[in-house]
Design a protein around this motif. Sequence first.
Motif, short mmCIF file in Angstrom:
data_model
loop_
_atom_site.label_atom_id
_atom_site.label_comp_id
_atom_site.label_asym_id
_atom_site.label_seq_id
_atom_site.Cartn_x
_atom_site.Cartn_y
_atom_site.Cartn_z
N PRO B 78 46.79 51.82 23.53
CA PRO B 78 46.17 51.52 22.23
C PRO B 78 44.78 52.15 22.09
CG PRO B 78 47.06 49.53 23.24
CD PRO B 78 47.09 50.61 24.29
N ARG B 79 44.50 52.66 20.91
CA ARG B 79 43.21 53.28 20.67
C ARG B 79 42.10 52.26 20.47
NH1 ARG B 79 46.39 56.39 21.92
NH2 ARG B 79 46.05 58.62 22.12
N LEU B 80 42.46 51.04 20.13
CA LEU B 80 41.45 49.98 20.08
C LEU B 80 40.71 49.92 21.41
CD1 LEU B 80 40.09 47.41 18.98
CD2 LEU B 80 42.05 46.13 19.85
N ASN B 81 41.45 50.04 22.49
CA ASN B 81 40.86 49.92 23.82
C ASN B 81 39.87 51.04 24.09
OD1 ASN B 81 42.82 48.02 23.70
ND2 ASN B 81 44.07 48.82 25.36
N GLU B 82 40.22 52.23 23.61
CA GLU B 82 39.30 53.36 23.75
C GLU B 82 38.02 53.10 22.95
OE1 GLU B 82 39.84 55.94 25.86
OE2 GLU B 82 41.48 54.58 26.38
N LYS B 83 38.21 52.51 21.79
CA LYS B 83 37.07 52.26 20.91
C LYS B 83 36.10 51.25 21.53
CE LYS B 83 36.02 50.86 16.17
NZ LYS B 83 36.59 50.34 14.92
N VAL B 84 36.63 50.12 22.00
CA VAL B 84 35.71 49.10 22.51
C VAL B 84 35.07 49.55 23.83
CG1 VAL B 84 36.75 47.17 21.28
CG2 VAL B 84 37.60 47.73 23.56
N ARG B 86 33.90 52.28 24.37
CA ARG B 86 32.81 53.20 24.03
C ARG B 86 31.67 52.53 23.26
NH1 ARG B 86 37.31 56.16 24.80
NH2 ARG B 86 37.05 58.30 25.52
N LEU B 87 31.75 51.24 23.06
CA LEU B 87 30.69 50.56 22.32
C LEU B 87 29.35 50.73 23.04
CD1 LEU B 87 32.38 47.15 21.35
CD2 LEU B 87 31.83 49.05 19.81
N GLY B 88 28.30 50.97 22.28
CA GLY B 88 26.96 50.95 22.86
C GLY B 88 26.72 49.57 23.43
N LEU B 90 28.24 48.70 26.22
CA LEU B 90 29.31 48.57 27.23
C LEU B 90 29.48 49.92 27.93
CD1 LEU B 90 32.07 46.37 25.50
CD2 LEU B 90 30.34 45.67 27.17
N GLY B 91 29.84 50.94 27.14
CA GLY B 91 30.10 52.25 27.74
C GLY B 91 28.88 52.88 28.39
N GLY B 324 34.94 50.65 32.95
CA GLY B 324 35.52 51.18 31.71
C GLY B 324 36.99 50.81 31.58
N VAL B 327 37.34 47.04 30.59
CA VAL B 327 37.22 46.79 29.15
C VAL B 327 38.56 47.02 28.48
CG1 VAL B 327 35.98 47.39 27.04
CG2 VAL B 327 34.83 47.64 29.25
N ALA B 331 40.99 44.16 26.74
CA ALA B 331 41.35 44.28 25.32
C ALA B 331 42.87 44.26 25.16
CB ALA B 331 40.77 45.58 24.73
#
Lengths: 487, 487, 448, 448
Positions: B78-84, B86-88, B90-91, B324, B327, B331
Amino acid sequence: RDEPLIFEQDARGRSGVDLPEGPKAASRLGGLKRKGPIGLPGLSEPQVVRHFVRLSRMNYAIDYGFYPLGSCTMKHNPRLNEKVARLGGLGDLHPMQPVSTVQGGLRLMHELAHWLTTLTGMPAVALSPGAGAHGELCGLMAIRAAFDAKGESRSRVLVPESAHGTNPATAAMCGYAVDAIPADESGRVDMKAFEEKLGDDVAGVMLTNPNTCGLFETDIVEIAEKIHAVGGYFYCDGANFNAIVGKVRPGDLGIDAMHINLHKTFSTPHGGGGPGSGPVVFSEALAPYAPLPMVVEKDGAFELVEHDGGQRVGRMKGFHGQFGMFVRALAYMMSHGRDGLKQVAEDAVLNANYVLAGLKDVLPPAYAGHCMHEALFSDKGLNGSGVDTMGLAKALIDEGYHPMTVYFPLVVHGAMLIEPTETENRGTLDEFIRVMRGLVEKAKAGETEMFEQAPVLTPRRRLDETRAARNPVLRWQPEEAAAEAAD
Amino acid sequence: RDEPLIFEQDARGRSGVDLPEGPKAASRLGGLKRKGPIGLPGLSEPQVVRHFVRLSRMNYAIDYGFYPLGSCTMKHNPRLNEKVARLGGLGDLHPMQPVSTVQGGLRLMHELAHWLTTLTGMPAVALSPGAGAHGELCGLMAIRAAFDAKGESRSRVLVPESAHGTNPATAAMCGYAVDAIPADESGRVDMKAFEEKLGDDVAGVMLTNPNTCGLFETDIVEIAEKIHAVGGYFYCDGANFNAIVGKVRPGDLGIDAMHINLHKTFSTPHGGGGPGSGPVVFSEALAPYAPLPMVVEKDGAFELVEHDGGQRVGRMKGFHGQFGMFVRALAYMMSHGRDGLKQVAEDAVLNANYVLAGLKDVLPPAYAGHCMHEALFSDKGLNGSGVDTMGLAKALIDEGYHPMTVYFPLVVHGAMLIEPTETENRGTLDEFIRVMRGLVEKAKAGETEMFEQAPVLTPRRRLDETRAARNPVLRWQPEEAAAEAAD
Amino acid sequence: MRYLPQTPDSRAMMLKAIGVGSIDELFDDVPARVLNAPIEGLPDHMSEMAVERHFRKLAADNLSPSTAPCFIGGGAYHHHIPATVDHLIQRSEFLTSYTPYQPEIAQGTLQYLFEFQTQVALLTGMEVANASMYDGATACGEAVLMAHRVNKRRRTVLSGGLHPHYRDATLNLTRFTDFETVALEAAPGAEEDLAGAIDDDTAAVVVQNPDVYGQLRDLGPLAEACRAKGALLIVAVAEVVSLGAVTPPGDMGADIVVAEGQSLGVPLSFGGPHVGLFACRRKFVRQMPGRLAGETVDVDGRRSYVLTLNAREQHIRREKATSNICTNSGLCALAFCIHATLLGESGMTALADLNHRTAAAAAEALSAIDGVGLKTDVFFNEFTLELPKPAGPVVEALAEKGVLGGIPGSRLWPGDESRARLLIVAATETVTEEDIASFRDALKEALA
Amino acid sequence: MRYLPQTPDSRAMMLKAIGVGSIDELFDDVPARVLNAPIEGLPDHMSEMAVERHFRKLAADNLSPSTAPCFIGGGAYHHHIPATVDHLIQRSEFLTSYTPYQPEIAQGTLQYLFEFQTQVALLTGMEVANASMYDGATACGEAVLMAHRVNKRRRTVLSGGLHPHYRDATLNLTRFTDFETVALEAAPGAEEDLAGAIDDDTAAVVVQNPDVYGQLRDLGPLAEACRAKGALLIVAVAEVVSLGAVTPPGDMGADIVVAEGQSLGVPLSFGGPHVGLFACRRKFVRQMPGRLAGETVDVDGRRSYVLTLNAREQHIRREKATSNICTNSGLCALAFCIHATLLGESGMTALADLNHRTAAAAAEALSAIDGVGLKTDVFFNEFTLELPKPAGPVVEALAEKGVLGGIPGSRLWPGDESRARLLIVAATETVTEEDIASFRDALKEALA
């Protein structure tokens, strides 16, 4: 392999989203609750991802290869721009927030306006038009509004024969008759014809500069003077601004209005057909007619002027314009800076002339001399070979290239318009020249079969466009309905 | 088309980055300033983008098609997982920040630990191992540390013949001799052989469950009891946890340590070969030997314990583990929830059995009965056809599929291990079954040529692997150097 | 459940096709007692919105190095990653592909691994490099294991300048072997007599450059001493950007170089995933751990790439493998490769130079504070200060002012009073001159 | 200059190949007086880091609807966009391709446009739809132009419930034509006599549903009145999610439907780019503006898609085109298409239902405040309140408390005292029950 339509991948009740439960509440829909199903198919997220990834692989793209599509400026789209456009606080701003909560957004628009007016040497800019054609409309409307304000009625707009189709269409939308100016043998405005067409019923002239033949209009200053002399305005189609940005300020040429395709000169992605963005810069004469909204700075704070009492062009768009494109364009400008933008123009022109020099002995240029950012050839070089421009274009596809622009401008027979842009390197150009020369040689050697068949290495081969237009199938239908529709 | 190496696209002085000027300062490098050039090529950003986009298009991927690679669990990412991820905040967290500034990061690790221990029914977890094999190492080290703490020395670890290659390699790294247990005719641990191998020099047994034949070890509880009876520990390779997550808690089976491939069961992307993440859950017996760092909650605040006085396994990795991936996995777990994870296991098993049922009449299964999340076939069905497992696999590529896992597990002749995963829909499975049946039919009909030639529709055809290994060329060299090296 | 394509209808149909009446019939090998045991304490499935909100809350509870001036290094460095890198590694074909076991449809991965191996070899000054390890620390441990395979000796010496995490990971990885690993201790800037620690049974000496304090050294003499005694010199590099400015280990005589590659293209991500680099002399290649991509041709004679020398690896050699590593850091290696490609020769050297100048400026500004001493005289982008009081509380005080001000000695050497006043400070290209000024002012206050 | 691949060497070589001595020789058609005029007041090129820092600063100067409870609608809605959407639209092959003029290598774009057109037709309940317009407001203007082409009449009536921006954009687009556009005014919730405004020269009536205040109406009777008089009914939908819950305009008898598609897949982005939807009866298709993707076959007989009916368009028909539109909203249409595909039938109806319940709960909570009246009784996810004092300052007070609390009447109708106390409030699925409570409490305080 074929990818079925989403409608052919349906399973009832399946969905690619989950939603929270939310509050309970009595319906307020009155009697207007939807009665029947919508008809949308149910797919899971993995299916949706795979569907669109597969579709994407049927497309050509700049990121994949050379895209020398003349007049379209298919240059590199930096990912930095995509990133900053998505920042929280930019990408998610609502256009109707109180202005006190969007000072950063308004400042950004103000900065973009500063870059655009400075680079063009023109005093005002309307940011709201949604694309190039929309910018043209805005510019022509400003001309019409200026005449209306003076109580003056004019009927004609002069447009070169080589113009983009949007130019005459735009003029027509403002109620003007289009009067075509022929080109001289150098591919530029025929000054004699132009002067003959001038008169006090001429509202203005719409000129693309550099023009769609890839040539700088050498008489442009004189054209400006003459149109001004009869009380008309000078509209410039800025689609080719990439060739002169940082080198020449349109304001210095006597132009009254010019749209700027942010998606060409300032590299916001074309996205398969938009979104674009078409801000329009204005001279002092037309500035009072520029449409709102506009951002103004007052005591360090930014205001969004949405209404005033002027005789301006009205609202062009739902909100303040293509803000997402403003972010990308500004990031592009800042990345290049003043020095880099000048280099952009120089390298764009250098690359086009390199292609011109590399091909001109096998494929005659449409006009003599150097070109600006794009090189124009006619199909004369193919005469008698049995291969036409389209055949050459399709054969290029099999060689791994997107074709050049073909059959435009209309004034050149079998036109081929090649715009390499400044983001291509010499190796790519050398290879393209080699391939083009090879194809022209094959055509001249009578290997016509290959050109008729091409492309053969693509997801689809040549399409039956006539069938599509004669019996338009513009949407999917369930089989029964489709059968009925065919009856 | 070939894509040249980056080293073949070099131009001196060209770069794809711009840097700020920065402060002036005298050099502090002493005499250690680099003297010669590095040898890196110069490319612009557009070239770099195009290079890697072109390379990517030579790859197969889950997002593009069905990837039934047995034992690898190639499911939707899922791309949601990639998105979260990368959150400032966290990432971009630094692992050595003061813990007061990373309370959210530590809480996240604590939450992940809670999910993993709850789903497995085991009391402790070490998050730091970097991948499955690293988790195995951690688990075996804990077993060894436990014996060392007791002052006891044992020499053997029992490993089924069908085990992943990492199992014996791991046992060897902990100083244990590997003693292979054969499988019975049902494809599971031969209990008689197992019991014969037991003894007080056995440190433990390493079992994959469900095993690499795609079968649940029916005697697993008994195995646990028996290994415990001789004072040994039960290590479980959790690579196939996807088949039972939410349905069966490994803790209930008597397991002492199990690694979890977050990149399999919890869908962090495989990324062409990592990064993975291999947390290890531990029983009460082994928990005291779990390695640090570990997150503990105290009065609502989170602490990172990096040192204590215990006889634990030492540091597994530079920092706290593959955060990483934590996370992404968390998710994924939250998105599915308890109910969804159970559904994951059920659908994974359902899909595998559906493929098994759809093929078993043309391709004999390696073992009788239902399978768990993957279906295992031998090459018996191809006997005498002149087509082998590899031929079938390569022919599948031309049909648009990634092949199944082939020649593993080693215990089955010409093994074909098909793991569809739960994120494939029935239509995809039906089509795959149809294609497989068609290929087997062709093989049986003696159309061997196609299988020998396959693949033919790919960026490359079959490779000369022998040549690669005999004269290894492991890096690019400038032509002169390459010529010298060849001398 | 947005990721699951089956519906009640399709499940029923499929169960019927399989010939069972319920899903649990497929689980009948599982002891009934343990099947479907209730799982307590976990929520049911959540919407994407709710999940995202949860992570945003967690993120908001941290101080992000992208918003606070960040001077923390110690084996992980806050560098700027070009947007292009993150875009490209998210291409479906890279992100969602497996290890390239079917080379005909994995040339993309194989070619970038070949390019990556070449970049690593060039940067380290070595002949060959592998396709990545988990991280620098585990690569260091693997290098020691490899050294023993190469020369069959029974003892390894770790320099006191080796990052304690590298030391601990190496000690752990070699803990259950039959050879000895000796870890020395060293004060910042001090010279160690490593050459003197080599005996005839020494397989390898491991030294970090720049060391954990930031100090750079000429390893030439040590390399000579190793060669004289038949020991291998393993050099660890925790900050790969240093190789753009500093004489590479290969040029100083290293036999094996391990490095942490995170600085190029890989986000800090609270410590992982990062990417271990592993390079060595060509003659040792068959003793290397990890995957290797090699050049070959396909049946049509076209240049191609393939995983090679697999006979070293666990999936072929099982308990006799050179390492148990399997999944490694593929996507991080790609990020590294893309970033290094974007930089190129001129960008890499300019980036290194900028890092160095920034750190030098920071060192000058901070060591000018009363009572603060600079303990490392030759350094790249990291250096060690000695403060007039314990550094731990000072770092906490700095954090409260929004400055991430380095690593206190107590974090790396807990309980070691002699190093409690040390503060290890890194400054990369992301540090501005204003950031340095903020740090200086905050540190002054914290020490006042 | 990271985007420019030419180097001083390659430039020199190329100039030589062209046969000129300097770059400015290639610009010799430009009057010397204007060539290389100095450009003042702009900085030179900047690093990626510096550019990113600049935009982060600008972003930090705004109150983001992703962090503040957002109740603003008015033609743009804050919806949750699944991460998949943004990932997919950034695929190079979508993001960096041009208009699909070469269909053999643009089937990806053409097929999704065909799917998009079908989705729009289904949602609006119409027979055909085009491949997108700039936005809802301009689509509305184009619909009026189209109506005049269809029936050659000379007058159009705009409902007073039409969003003032749609009204203004439409008036502007028709300003220089030879027909008249009449805009009515209407109070919230009030009934208009639109049927009575139709005469024999009326080409079209434009009505928005839900209207700018949020009020929903049955347009059936108006459609009948239009049909009786030979006028076309144009329905504008500013919130496309409403079509998941509400009887679509097509079912009520609309001839042309225009809509703003931003709510599905497209970020707010401070007002653009958004995506205009345009649907109509099949018989009018040759009068439609914009691009159309149609199904056909290739020479091998395989189903394919192509831009069709180009004879309507400017690049063929020039001044006789149905519209001057060229570049439109391709990538936003893709985002819409992906989001709608993810939702599917069940997701779309559930999303609409969730929006409605959230708004109904918000309306209940807010209208329970003393002195606050609900002016719209039938609505979807947006409604209008009447406050006891002017709404403009109230909204500012709410913003200071971190709540984006709707649109005051003064923003849409400046100078109109009768509407100054109106507050138009929207609530989507992104609004939580806590958000509603925060808004209620903040509003109470602001009114106290």
